[in-house]
Design a protein around this motif. Structure first.
Motif, PDB file in Angstrom:
ATOM      1  N   UNK A  30       1.242  -1.640   0.845  1.00  0.00           N
ATOM      2  CA  UNK A  30      -0.022   0.019  -0.399  1.00  0.00           C
ATOM      3  C   UNK A  30       0.474   1.184   0.411  1.00  0.00           C
ATOM      4  N   UNK A  31       1.975   1.042   1.037  1.00  0.00           N
ATOM      5  CA  UNK A  31       2.974   2.706   1.017  1.00  0.00           C
ATOM      6  C   UNK A  31       3.153   2.348  -1.178  1.00  0.00           C
ATOM      7  N   UNK A  32       3.650   1.549  -1.421  1.00  0.00           N
ATOM      8  CA  UNK A  32       4.176   1.635  -3.282  1.00  0.00           C
ATOM      9  C   UNK A  32       3.010   3.065  -3.821  1.00  0.00           C
ATOM     10  N   UNK A  33       1.765   3.338  -3.465  1.00  0.00           N
ATOM     11  CA  UNK A  33       1.425   4.120  -4.220  1.00  0.00           C
ATOM     12  C   UNK A  33       1.018   5.098  -3.566  1.00  0.00           C
ATOM     13  N   UNK A  34      -0.196   6.144  -4.223  1.00  0.00           N
ATOM     14  CA  UNK A  34      -0.946   7.319  -3.614  1.00  0.00           C
ATOM     15  C   UNK A  34      -2.000   7.228  -4.547  1.00  0.00           C
ATOM     16  N   UNK A  35      -3.442   7.253  -3.529  1.00  0.00           N
ATOM     17  CA  UNK A  35      -4.974   7.676  -3.314  1.00  0.00           C
ATOM     18  C   UNK A  35      -5.398   8.701  -3.974  1.00  0.00           C
ATOM     19  N   UNK A  36      -5.304   9.159  -5.277  1.00  0.00           N
ATOM     20  CA  UNK A  36      -6.063  10.721  -5.627  1.00  0.00           C
ATOM     21  C   UNK A  36      -6.987  10.444  -5.980  1.00  0.00           C
ATOM     22  N   UNK A  37      -8.727  11.224  -5.538  1.00  0.00           N
ATOM     23  CA  UNK A  37      -9.289  11.701  -5.952  1.00  0.00           C
ATOM     24  C   UNK A  37     -10.201  12.932  -6.332  1.00  0.00           C
ATOM     25  N   UNK A  38     -10.666  12.722  -8.170  1.00  0.00           N
ATOM     26  CA  UNK A  38     -11.042  13.371  -8.446  1.00  0.00           C
ATOM     27  C   UNK A  38     -10.432  15.077  -7.951  1.00  0.00           C
TER      28      UNK A  38
END
Length: 454
Positions: free
Chosen positions: A313-321
């Motif tokens: 989970x640390x290997x990515x970022x979640x950016x919404x909208x």
């Protein structure tokens, strides 16, 4: 309903204007060892551009009378095409972009048959040998441009997505294009087309000559025909080499909402990044979508955390909208990639430093026996479990949209997938959510699963 068809003779544009007699003989050979069948199927997929279908078997059956034949000439070559989809032509002439794609297919099929399959210098039994094949296919296609600084963003996501998600991919592509970044996708519709479309408008505003790179393979091309924005197309022999090409040429990565194919790509990438040798490698990776996709990414994040752990989970970022933030983060991340490659004296155009285990490179044949034999158990390192899970999802992609996979299901019934109870339960929950959200198929029909979780 009878579909309109066209007969035509077509000359090459910009690539492979002449063939040796041996190459011509391979393309004309309709036997088991010849290339005619492979070339015919890929050519039909390219000519079907713009016609929505994600069923490779259905396309081949619909145009069973389609044929394409090489006309060898001393001064060059021509292709004699019979019963092609009329949508590939305007006033009797083939659309130029489709004509370019057709001869890119010819170039790669010939190179695969002549230089790769018959070359003793490529040892596919080793990781290094497989990477060499990927490198040479890209170089032969003119993709590896040594003078360009890092700016290629790989965009993954579903071909079967809703209108709001598709529009969002265009907005992200637009923001990337304004910042001078190029786009690489699986070249099909949906989340593969949207970023290119958005970037093309931004590149035009900024007066950039944009690159829109599409990477595909024979098993998927019929279900995901190259979209017309792609201006550089490469055909790889299998999904594993296609995936390796993405991670070797890309400088930043975006994952939009998708289905089992997108899950396969995520597992492939995270499995590689979890390898200890890649721990310090800068690798910008963002999951993004519109506000309506927030629940989807929560499901994906929970699936990754439950099976691969917090490190994944640390290997990515979640950016919404937030398309602008996505583009800014990618721009900054790619600058870090450039500095790292510069310090390590690694190439900008091909990521040699990335360690890819042979588990991720070996072609997986999605037969019933191979699907049952998958090692979906926790008594192994996370990156190896990811490799096994990637194969499971690859088999589901085949059963959903690939002609060979669909035939396998028709002959022997659904695939059976076995493993640890908690892994199977988590996987089952994710797959059911994909089906409920209509992320499995383009058609309006109710989705019939090609698998059974045990």
């Amino acid at each position: 309903m009878t579909l309109a068809r066209v007969d035509a003779e077509v000359a090459p544009i910009g690539t492979l204007e002449a063939l040796s007699r041996a190459e011509a003989a391979m393309l004309l050979d309709r036997g088991h060892g010849g290339l005619h069948g492979l070339f015919r199927d890929c050519a039909l997929a390219v000519l079907n551009c713009g016609n929505e279908t994600d069923d490779g078997k259905e396309l081949l059956d619909r145009y069973a009378d389609f044929d394409i034949r090489l006309i060898p000439r001393e001064r060059g070559i021509k292709l004699d095409i019979r019963n092609a989809p009329a949508s590939a032509f305007v006033d009797g002439r083939m659309i130029v972009g489709i004509q370019e794609h057709l001869f890119a297919v010819l170039r790669d099929v010939v190179y695969l048959g002549e230089e790769i399959r018959n070359a003793v210098r490529f040892d596919e039994a080793t990781s290094e040998g497989t990477t060499d094949i990927v490198f040479h296919l890209l170089r032969n296609a003119g993709i590896l441009k040594p003078t360009l600084h890092p700016k290629l963003v790989v965009c993954w996501g579903g071909h079967s997505i809703g209108r709001d998600e598709y529009e969002y991919t265009k907005h992200v592509g637009y923001q990337l294009g304004l910042r001078g970044l190029d786009i690489c996708t699986g070249c099909g519709p949906g989340a593969m087309k949207g970023p290119m479309k958005g970037a093309a408008i931004a590149h035009a505003k900024q007066r950039f000559d944009g690159r829109y790179l599409g990477l595909t393979e024979p098993g998927i091309i019929a279900a995901e025909a190259p979209n017309p924005i792609v201006n550089e197309l490469v055909i790889f022999p299998d999904i594993e080499k296609r995936l390796e090409a993405f991670v070797r040429v890309g400088h930043g990565f975006i994952v939009f909402p998708g289905g089992v194919g997108t899950a396969e790509e995520i597992l492939y990438l995270l499995g590689i990044l979890l390898h200890p040798d890649n721990a310090d490698l800068p690798f910008p990776l963002i999951f993004t979508g519109p506000a309506s996709a927030e629940a989807y990414f929560r499901q994906i994040d929970a699936f990754i955390g439950a099976i691969l752990g917090v490190e994944a989970q640390r290997r990515y970022k979640i950016i919404v909208d937030d398309p602008e933030r996505v583009a800014r983060e990618l721009k900054t991340g790619i600058q870090a990639v450039r500095e790292f490659r510069k310090d390590k004296h690694d190439a900008y155009n091909f990521n040699w430093s990335l360690k890819i285990d042979h588990d991720f490179q070996q072609p997986f044949q999605p037969t019933h026996a191979n699907m049952r034999a998958l090692d979906l158990h926790r008594d192994q390192p996370p990156h190896r479990l990811a490799a096994q899970l990637r194969r499971a999802f690859s088999g589901l992609v085949a059963g959903n949209v690939k002609a060979d996979g669909i035939r396998e299901i028709e002959r022997h019934g659904v695939f059976e997938i076995r493993g640890d109870a908690d892994i199977m339960a988590t996987m089952d929950t994710l797959l059911k959510s994909f089906a409920a959200q209509r992320r499995m198929k383009l058609s309006g029909k109710a989705y019939t699963p090609c698998y059974r979780i045990i």
